[in-house]
Design an enzyme around this catalytic site. Structure first.
Site, short mmCIF file in Angstrom:
data_model
loop_
_atom_site.label_atom_id
_atom_site.label_comp_id
_atom_site.label_asym_id
_atom_site.label_seq_id
_atom_site.Cartn_x
_atom_site.Cartn_y
_atom_site.Cartn_z
N ASP A 1 38.49 62.33 93.61
CA ASP A 1 38.30 62.37 95.07
C ASP A 1 37.81 63.73 95.46
O ASP A 1 37.35 64.49 94.64
CB ASP A 1 39.69 62.24 95.70
CG ASP A 1 40.65 63.32 94.91
OD1 ASP A 1 40.17 64.25 94.41
OD2 ASP A 1 41.80 62.81 94.56
N ASP B 1 20.34 53.98 99.78
CA ASP B 1 20.71 52.81 98.95
C ASP B 1 19.84 51.57 99.29
O ASP B 1 19.61 51.30 100.66
CB ASP B 1 22.22 52.52 99.44
CG ASP B 1 22.85 51.46 98.33
OD1 ASP B 1 23.08 51.76 97.18
OD2 ASP B 1 23.27 50.21 98.89
N GLU C 1 16.56 54.68 96.92
CA GLU C 1 16.58 53.95 95.82
C GLU C 1 15.90 52.65 96.06
O GLU C 1 16.31 51.85 96.75
CB GLU C 1 18.09 53.76 95.62
CG GLU C 1 18.47 52.85 94.24
CD GLU C 1 19.31 51.75 94.36
OE1 GLU C 1 19.98 51.38 93.56
OE2 GLU C 1 19.71 51.42 95.61
C1 GLC Z 1 22.86 50.31 94.82
C2 GLC Z 1 23.89 51.02 94.45
C3 GLC Z 1 24.91 50.12 93.51
C4 GLC Z 1 25.37 48.97 94.64
C5 GLC Z 1 24.11 48.31 95.35
C6 GLC Z 1 24.57 47.66 96.73
O1 GLC Z 1 22.00 49.46 93.98
O2 GLC Z 1 23.43 51.95 93.33
O3 GLC Z 1 25.86 50.73 92.96
O4 GLC Z 1 26.08 48.05 93.94
O5 GLC Z 1 23.27 49.34 95.97
O6 GLC Z 1 25.09 48.69 97.62
#
Ligand code: GLC
Length: 529
Positions: A37, A210, A274
């Site tokens: 946490d 993300d 990402e």
């Molecule tokens: C990204 C995150 C992963 C997650 C996915 C959906 O790839 O790194 O952990 O499951 O998005 O949000």
């Protein structure tokens, strides 16, 4: 006073930063419930300070039913009680800043949790309502609409569509608990601007976006050619350019919006995307001027151990990023992929190779991301079936074990689990007894440990201008070896089968023992001169 928004050479801080990824469930438990946490993280900031990282990225700690480890967000502007409170976050941010560590957080714009008030309202409001128009609801196919609207599979297995009681279907590229948002509805970008500002106003230095390649959907949602989608057993791979679920051109408009918001704040706030896309050229589009600042480069995650594979990965990345004037962002691991030491063969060999790979990663031009536990040389853990929590395990009908093996809590001290991670005897994922040998405490006092190697590497990086400038030139070495120069510094990696005679020069750092004459296999070195 130093300008904390620039590196020592006048570039924005993020362009050469070493970011440390904190997976908050697994870093440190401050309240004794067996799950990491924000209090635990704050108590352990010394570790990051001594490691010498410039910044951290904290994976989601927002309100969430935890169907996907917090990537199913039900309130993006609050802290889940599992992780603490907003006051805990503010205290953490203040302490980190006091130590000169920047703080970046996750933004999850592709989907919300099915428990988010928007989705609850969408279900209640029914077909055709403005509440449903924030998500992607469609009628099914077939005479009675009982077939999903298209053939898209979800990333976690099974169809990407779930039917609701009134007969409509909603799209979820991930778990059914993660309904995709409709970014063509202006309410959605407006809401994300609000979320960005909420955290920027609190003082965060940036975001990790993300699924940055997923928010824009192919108009009309046509079927995908299923033959272009690799099976998940192949591990994390870049999608085919023909996988129309991802990387649609429209997504760049949303990234430009994020950038405009970031740039409206002082202090070089940043975003890293990402984006799992087909190749480095497609990736470079995410960091064109006016878009994201950085984008994870998964070339090294995908490269098998070897001088040739590494060289090709590095060449492709440098070429693509220089084409758009953005720094490279080097990644060896994260919470979604097998740990580097495991990918490189596991055991002592895997650890030796992951240490060597770290000296490559940390001496390449640009930014780097270190996943928590990599600095301890951790390997993936083989967990028993009963312990598995990743939605992939259930969704794949127990054929894919998922990502828990790289998410096991960190071992801090002592001789038995939970190794100072928690005061609770049981942790959210069980910790292996063998980790008694690799705790932070043990590695602190061992000059040859992986922890000490990372500390030394980061200290040298920070104090060596040549490693922070963009200059880079290949050295031609025998087969199996890789080398490059960064100004006065040479970096050599021996991924071959025979020792490499060591060129003249002062050894600044080596990933394993040297005999003075040669660079042994599975070893890397930084030389001056
Ligand atoms: C990204 C995150 C992963 C997650 C996915 C959906 O790839 O790194 O952990 O499951 O998005 O949000």
């Amino acid at each position: 006073m130093d300008d904390v928004t620039k590196n020592a050479y006048g570039r924005p801080w993020w362009a050469t930063a070493v970011f440390y990824q904190v997976y908050p469930r697994s870093f440190a438990d401050g309240n004794g419930d067996g799950t990491g946490d924000l209090i635990g993280l704050r108590q352990r900031l010394d570790h990051l300070d001594r490691l010498g990282v410039d910044a951290m990225w904290i994976s989601p700690f927002y309100r969430s039913p935890m169907a996907d480890g917090g990537y199913d967000v039900s309130d993006p502007c609050d802290v889940d009680p599992l992780f603490g409170t907003l006051a805990d976050f503010d205290a953490l941010l203040a302490d980190a800043h006091q130590r000169g560590i920047k703080v970046t957080v996750d933004l999850v714009p592709n989907h919300f949790s099915d428990q988010h008030p928007w989705f609850v309202a969408a279900l209640a409001a029914g077909p055709g309502s403005p509440e449903r128009a924030r998500f992607i609801f469609r009628a099914g196919r077939g005479p009675d609409g009982s077939q999903p609207p298209n053939n898209w599979p979800s990333v976690f297995g099974g169809p990407a569509w779930t039917r609701v009681p009134d007969g409509e279907w909603y799209l979820h590229l991930f778990a059914p608990e993660q309904p995709d948002l409709d970014w063509t509805n202006p309410e959605v970008p407006a809401e994300f601007e609000r979320i960005l500002r909420f955290w920027l106003d609190r003082g965060v230095d940036g975001f990790r976006i993300d699924v940055a390649h997923g928010m824009a959907k192919e108009p009309g949602l046509p079927d995908v050619d299923l033959s272009v989608i690799p099976s998940r057993e192949e591990g994390a791979t870049m999608p085919s350019p023909d996988d129309i679920r991802w990387d649609r051109d429209q997504v760049h408009e949303y990234h430009r919006m994020f950038r405009r918001v970031l740039d409206s704040y002082p202090g070089d706030r940043m975003a890293v995307g990402e984006a799992w896309v087909a190749n480095s050229e497609r990736l470079a589009r995410y960091v064109r001027p006016g878009e994201l600042n950085l984008t994870f480069n998964f070339e090294l995650v995908e490269a098998n151990w070897g001088a040739k594979t590494f060289r090709e990965a590095i060449e492709r990345s440098l070429r693509a990023m220089s084409g758009v004037g953005a720094p490279c962002t080097w990644v060896l691991a994260n919470h979604d992929v097998e740990r580097a030491a495991t990918r490189y063969g596991g055991g002592a060999v895997g650890v030796a190779r992951s240490r060597a790979a770290a000296l490559v990663q940390l001496s390449l031009p640009g930014a780097a991301y270190v996943y928590n536990g990599d600095e301890l040389g951790l390997t993936n853990v083989e967990l028993p079936d009963w312990a598995l929590q990743d939605p992939t395990w259930e969704r794949s009908r127990h054929t894919e074990r998922g990502r828990d093996g790289e998410r096991v809590p960190l071992p801090w001290s002592g001789d038995e689990p939970p190794f100072g991670f928690s005061t609770a005897p049981a942790t959210w994922l069980p910790m292996p007894a063998e980790w008694a040998a690799v705790t932070v405490e043990k590695q602190e006092s061992d000059p040859g440990s992986t922890l000490r190697l990372y500390r030394r590497a980061l200290a040298l990086r920070a104090s060596t201008p040549d490693l922070l400038e963009p200059e880079f030139a290949w050295l031609e070495l025998p087969t199996g070896c890789l080398g490059y120069r960064r100004g006065e510094i040479s970096v050599l990696l021996n991924a071959g089968e025979a020792p490499l005679p060591l060129p003249a020069g002062e050894v600044l750092l080596a990933s394993g023992p040297l005999d003075g004459q040669t660079l042994p296999i599975d070893t890397a070195v930084w030389l001056r001169g």
